[in-house]
Design a protein around this motif. Structure first.
Motif, short mmCIF file in Angstrom:
data_model
loop_
_atom_site.label_atom_id
_atom_site.label_comp_id
_atom_site.label_asym_id
_atom_site.label_seq_id
_atom_site.Cartn_x
_atom_site.Cartn_y
_atom_site.Cartn_z
N GLU A 32 0.83 -1.19 0.00
CA GLU A 32 0.00 0.00 0.00
C GLU A 32 0.87 1.25 0.00
O GLU A 32 1.96 1.26 0.60
CB GLU A 32 -0.91 0.03 1.23
CG GLU A 32 -1.81 -1.17 1.39
CD GLU A 32 -1.19 -2.31 2.19
OE1 GLU A 32 -1.93 -3.25 2.54
OE2 GLU A 32 0.02 -2.26 2.47
N SER A 33 0.39 2.31 -0.65
CA SER A 33 1.11 3.57 -0.67
C SER A 33 0.13 4.70 -0.91
O SER A 33 -1.04 4.47 -1.24
CB SER A 33 2.18 3.56 -1.77
OG SER A 33 1.58 3.42 -3.04
N GLY A 34 0.63 5.94 -0.73
CA GLY A 34 -0.19 7.10 -1.04
C GLY A 34 -0.74 7.84 0.17
O GLY A 34 -1.38 8.87 0.02
N GLY A 35 -0.50 7.31 1.37
CA GLY A 35 -1.00 7.97 2.56
C GLY A 35 -0.22 9.23 2.87
O GLY A 35 0.77 9.57 2.20
N LEU A 86 -4.98 6.43 -2.57
CA LEU A 86 -4.16 5.31 -2.14
C LEU A 86 -4.01 4.30 -3.27
O LEU A 86 -4.92 4.14 -4.09
CB LEU A 86 -4.77 4.63 -0.93
CG LEU A 86 -5.10 5.51 0.27
CD1 LEU A 86 -5.62 4.64 1.42
CD2 LEU A 86 -3.91 6.33 0.71
N CYS A 95 -2.66 0.15 -4.10
CA CYS A 95 -2.32 -1.17 -3.59
C CYS A 95 -1.78 -1.95 -4.78
O CYS A 95 -2.53 -2.31 -5.69
CB CYS A 95 -3.55 -1.84 -3.03
SG CYS A 95 -3.36 -3.62 -2.68
N TRP A 135 -10.41 -2.67 0.53
CA TRP A 135 -9.63 -1.77 1.39
C TRP A 135 -10.21 -1.86 2.80
O TRP A 135 -11.44 -1.93 2.99
CB TRP A 135 -9.69 -0.33 0.90
CG TRP A 135 -8.81 -0.05 -0.26
CD1 TRP A 135 -9.14 -0.02 -1.58
CD2 TRP A 135 -7.41 0.28 -0.21
NE1 TRP A 135 -8.04 0.29 -2.35
CE2 TRP A 135 -6.97 0.47 -1.53
CE3 TRP A 135 -6.48 0.42 0.83
CZ2 TRP A 135 -5.65 0.80 -1.85
CZ3 TRP A 135 -5.17 0.75 0.51
CH2 TRP A 135 -4.76 0.94 -0.82
N TYR A 182 -6.97 0.98 -6.38
CA TYR A 182 -6.88 2.35 -5.89
C TYR A 182 -8.03 2.67 -4.95
O TYR A 182 -9.10 2.06 -5.01
CB TYR A 182 -6.91 3.33 -7.06
CG TYR A 182 -5.85 3.10 -8.09
CD1 TYR A 182 -6.14 2.38 -9.26
CD2 TYR A 182 -4.56 3.58 -7.91
CE1 TYR A 182 -5.15 2.15 -10.21
CE2 TYR A 182 -3.58 3.36 -8.87
CZ TYR A 182 -3.88 2.65 -10.01
OH TYR A 182 -2.90 2.42 -10.95
N TYR A 196 -4.40 2.32 6.49
CA TYR A 196 -5.23 1.71 5.46
C TYR A 196 -4.48 0.52 4.84
O TYR A 196 -3.29 0.63 4.51
CB TYR A 196 -5.58 2.73 4.38
CG TYR A 196 -6.65 3.69 4.83
CD1 TYR A 196 -6.37 4.67 5.78
CD2 TYR A 196 -7.95 3.61 4.33
CE1 TYR A 196 -7.35 5.55 6.22
CE2 TYR A 196 -8.94 4.49 4.75
CZ TYR A 196 -8.63 5.44 5.70
OH TYR A 196 -9.61 6.30 6.14
N THR A 235 -0.72 1.89 4.86
CA THR A 235 -0.27 3.25 4.65
C THR A 235 -1.05 4.17 5.57
O THR A 235 -2.28 4.08 5.66
CB THR A 235 -0.41 3.66 3.16
OG1 THR A 235 0.16 4.95 2.96
CG2 THR A 235 -1.85 3.65 2.69
N VAL A 278 -2.87 7.32 7.02
CA VAL A 278 -3.61 8.51 6.61
C VAL A 278 -3.96 9.29 7.87
O VAL A 278 -4.58 8.75 8.78
CB VAL A 278 -4.88 8.14 5.83
CG1 VAL A 278 -5.74 9.38 5.59
CG2 VAL A 278 -4.53 7.47 4.52
#
Length: 115
Positions: A6-9, A20, A22, A36, A79, A93, A109, A111
């Motif tokens: 996971e990324s984007g947090g 986010l 995945c 999610w 996403y 998340y 990730t 948030v």
């Protein structure tokens, strides 16, 4: 071994948005229903949203109308577009399959929604 990353947090102000991602290390996503989940401080992990292999979606009541789940099977990625964020959305998340496979839990990730 399949891994979900996971990324984007990050830190965002109330009312803001985040997207986010995945990413799967293998081709698992193209054949699985994906979801999610999130874990807020001192709370149990909870369902947020899911998407079937052919794109049918479902949301928890607390995020319906604000979050959008999508997938790109060519990129083995799922996403979560999160809009109108509020402090109650603060959590780590995670993504996983539907139903959950414990082998696929990643680091998640973070948030954080705060002014």
């Amino acid at each position: 071994q399949v891994q979900l990353v996971e990324s984007g947090g990050g830190l965002v102000q109330p009312g803001g948005s985040l997207r986010l991602s995945c990413a799967a290390s293998g081709s698992i996503l193209s054949s699985k229903h994906m979801g999610w989940y999130r874990r807020a401080p001192d709370q149990q992990r909870e369902f947020v949203a899911q998407i079937t292999g052919d794109g049918v979606t479902m949301y928890a009541g607390s995020v319906k109308g604000r979050f959008i789940i999508s997938r790109d099977n060519t990129k083995n990625t799922v996403y979560l577009q999160m809009n109108s964020l509020n402090p109650e959305d603060t959590a780590v998340y995670y993504c996983n399959t539907i139903p959950v496979d414990p082998r696929y839990w990643g680091q998640g990730t973070q948030v954080t929604v705060s002014s």
